[in-house]
Design an enzyme around this catalytic site. Structure first.
Site, PDB file in Angstrom:
ATOM      1  N   ASP A  11       0.857  -1.203   0.000  1.00 56.42           N
ATOM      2  CA  ASP A  11       0.000   0.000   0.000  1.00 56.42           C
ATOM      3  C   ASP A  11       0.892   1.251   0.000  1.00 56.42           C
ATOM      4  OD1 ASP A  11       1.021  -0.374   2.585  1.00 56.42           O
ATOM      5  OD2 ASP A  11      -0.754   0.459   3.572  1.00 56.42           O
ATOM      6  N   ASP A  16       6.924   1.190   2.010  1.00 54.95           N
ATOM      7  CA  ASP A  16       6.606   0.224   0.946  1.00 54.95           C
ATOM      8  C   ASP A  16       7.457   0.524  -0.296  1.00 54.95           C
ATOM      9  OD1 ASP A  16       3.596  -0.961   1.769  1.00 54.95           O
ATOM     10  OD2 ASP A  16       3.965   1.082   2.427  1.00 54.95           O
ATOM     11  N   ASN A  40      -2.269   2.836   3.480  1.00 56.14           N
ATOM     12  CA  ASN A  40      -1.722   4.165   3.780  1.00 56.14           C
ATOM     13  C   ASN A  40      -2.547   5.272   3.130  1.00 56.14           C
ATOM     14  OD1 ASN A  40       0.437   3.497   5.458  1.00 56.14           O
ATOM     15  ND2 ASN A  40       1.662   2.822   3.705  1.00 56.14           N
ATOM     16  N   THR A 124       3.116  -5.965   2.869  1.00 56.09           N
ATOM     17  CA  THR A 124       3.584  -4.794   3.630  1.00 56.09           C
ATOM     18  C   THR A 124       2.438  -3.805   3.837  1.00 56.09           C
ATOM     19  OG1 THR A 124       4.350  -3.661   1.630  1.00 56.09           O
ATOM     20  CG2 THR A 124       5.957  -5.037   2.785  1.00 56.09           C
ATOM     21  N   PHE A 165      -0.767  -0.711  12.662  1.00 55.84           N
ATOM     22  CA  PHE A 165      -1.606  -0.176  11.575  1.00 55.84           C
ATOM     23  C   PHE A 165      -2.056  -1.233  10.555  1.00 55.84           C
ATOM     24  CE2 PHE A 165      -2.069   1.637   7.316  1.00 55.84           C
ATOM     25  CZ  PHE A 165      -3.073   2.559   7.532  1.00 55.84           C
ATOM     26  N   ASN A 166      -1.131  -2.014  10.001  1.00 60.04           N
ATOM     27  CA  ASN A 166      -1.519  -2.949   8.929  1.00 60.04           C
ATOM     28  C   ASN A 166      -2.544  -3.968   9.422  1.00 60.04           C
ATOM     29  OD1 ASN A 166       0.148  -1.766   7.061  1.00 60.04           O
ATOM     30  ND2 ASN A 166       1.845  -3.222   7.371  1.00 60.04           N
ATOM     31  N   GLN A 227       7.050  11.763  10.863  1.00 58.02           N
ATOM     32  CA  GLN A 227       7.255  10.888  12.027  1.00 58.02           C
ATOM     33  C   GLN A 227       7.600  11.719  13.262  1.00 58.02           C
ATOM     34  OE1 GLN A 227       6.872   7.609  12.378  1.00 58.02           O
ATOM     35  NE2 GLN A 227       6.894   6.760  10.317  1.00 58.02           N
ATOM     36  N   HIS A 239       9.834   0.402   8.372  1.00 58.95           N
ATOM     37  CA  HIS A 239       9.220  -0.898   8.653  1.00 58.95           C
ATOM     38  C   HIS A 239       9.316  -1.923   7.502  1.00 58.95           C
ATOM     39  CE1 HIS A 239       6.975   1.065  11.995  1.00 58.95           C
ATOM     40  NE2 HIS A 239       6.638   1.997  11.145  1.00 58.95           N
ATOM     41  N   ASP A 240       8.708  -1.568   6.370  1.00 61.23           N
ATOM     42  CA  ASP A 240       8.386  -2.597   5.366  1.00 61.23           C
ATOM     43  C   ASP A 240       9.571  -3.334   4.749  1.00 61.23           C
ATOM     44  OD1 ASP A 240       5.708  -2.123   5.801  1.00 61.23           O
ATOM     45  OD2 ASP A 240       5.474  -0.765   4.105  1.00 61.23           O
TER      46      ASP A 240
HETATM   47  C1  BDR Z   1       2.988  -0.030   8.644  1.00 66.13           C
HETATM   48  O1  BDR Z   1       1.967   0.932   8.469  1.00 66.13           O
HETATM   49  C2  BDR Z   1       2.177   1.677   7.314  1.00 66.13           C
HETATM   50  O2  BDR Z   1       1.926   3.037   7.539  1.00 66.13           O
HETATM   51  C3  BDR Z   1       3.589   1.417   6.873  1.00 66.13           C
HETATM   52  O3  BDR Z   1       3.700   1.460   5.463  1.00 66.13           O
HETATM   53  C4  BDR Z   1       3.875   0.037   7.422  1.00 66.13           C
HETATM   54  O4  BDR Z   1       3.514  -0.959   6.502  1.00 66.13           O
HETATM   55  C5  BDR Z   1       3.688   0.225   9.973  1.00 66.13           C
HETATM   56  O5  BDR Z   1       2.796   0.137  11.021  1.00 66.13           O
HETATM   57 CA    CA Z   2       2.990  -0.438   4.194  1.00 65.21          CA
END
Ligand code: BDR
Ligand code: CA
Length: 309
Positions: A11, A16, A40, A124, A165-166, A227, A239-240
């Site tokens: 996303d 990503d 996202n 991701t 979140f994911n 951030q 993260h991804d």
């Molecule tokens: C995840 O949430 C999204 O905002 C980022 O792309 C990542 O996959 C982190 O919590």
């Molecule tokens: Ca992501």
């Protein structure tokens, strides 16, 4: 490293984008295609971002549009971090490529079914597309080598005390995938919040001086500003790409084999990846959960990925 044939379901999204960059040009990883979903940002925006990235990196692969909504919930985007476009901070050239005519779920099923070698699914974003593919064609499990996901946490979340979140974006999808019997490897916040794009990392990557580092640094500057505003980080967690870094060099993370269940109770822990690290429940293990990451090795992998462009 084993040769991996992968589908990347995402996303995009700043982090990503780096996962695509890394997966698109690494010996031993064959990126077969990209599937997108809302996360996202809305599907229209994440899809457009994926097309822009694929075109920018000159990748000759299909981009398949997924379902526009989570399985039960409404769409909830993350514009506070990724901006209105979902990928604020970089101006792409005009788009000349388009989506593959197959939808994401159809593409995932068809590709996994027809492949002589097993396919690795990397997710991701929310796991909507993969969950629906597993529901429509449960037998594809047999030809899935591994599902490597960025999502969840065995401690706290980043959008609720319990959830990441994911997973919280589509908990029912994650519930389906975690119950599917696929080999699952989970890169949660416990490790992804250790790989911070601190200013010295941006400076280091700037020195690479090519089109990939150009994109990386421009995106990361905006990512970091957001951030900082939202979480107070000096450098945002990247993260991804931990998913792809693990496929490149599994020793970048340490894993623990545990039972994980996704909370779909609609209570305060909705969306929690309930990882039984102490094995209290004596349930059958269903997931390899990352518990630590070699930060130095991670940035070396990212830098090497940028240099290949
Ligand atoms: C995840 O949430 C999204 O905002 C980022 O792309 C990542 O996959 C982190 O919590
Ligand atoms: Ca992501």
């Amino acid at each position: 490293m084993d040769n991996r044939r992968i589908i990347l379901d995402c996303d995009p999204g700043h982090d990503d984008a780096v996962a695509i960059l890394l997966a698109g040009n690494t010996p031993g990883i064959e990126l077969l295609g990209i599937t997108v979903e809302s996360g996202n940002q809305t599907l229209e925006k994440t899809g457009r971002n994926a097309l822009n990235l694929v075109q920018y990196f000159g990748l000759d692969i299909p981009v398949c549009k997924g379902v526009p909504y989570p399985i039960i919930k409404d769409v909830e985007v993350c514009s506070a971090i990724h901006g209105e476009s979902g990928l604020d901070g970089f101006d792409f050239p005009p788009l000349t490529i388009d989506y593959d005519k197959r939808g994401a779920v159809e593409y995932i099923i068809e590709t996994i079914r027809s492949s002589k070698e097993k396919i690795t699914m990397v997710t991701t974003g929310p796991m909507t597309n993969l969950a629906l593919a597993l529901r429509v064609a449960p037998s594809i499990v047999e030809n899935i080598e591994e599902v490597v996901l960025m999502g969840g946490s065995f401690t706290n979340g980043n959008v609720s005390p319990a959830a990441e979140f994911n997973i919280l974006t589509d908990p029912e999808a994650a519930y389906i995938v975690f119950g599917s019997g696929c080999k699952l490897t989970m890169m949660g916040l416990d490790v992804t919040r250790k790989v911070l794009v601190l200013p010295e990392i941006v400076e280091r990557m700037e020195k690479v001086g090519n089109k990939a580092s150009d994109l990386f640094c421009q995106l990361m500057k905006v990512f970091n500003q957001n951030q900082k505003r939202v979480f107070g980080w000096e450098g945002g967690p990247l993260h991804d790409p931990v998913t792809i870094a693990y496929l490149i060099d599994p020793s970048v993370v340490t894993l623990q084999h545990v039972h994980t269940e996704i909370d779909i109770s609609h209570g305060p822990s909705y969306g929690r990846t309930n990882c039984d690290m102490p094995d209290y429940l004596k349930r059958e293990t269903n997931s390899f959960v990352a518990i630590s990451v070699d930060v130095q090795k991670y940035w070396d992998i990212i830098e090497a990925g940028l240099r290949r462009y």
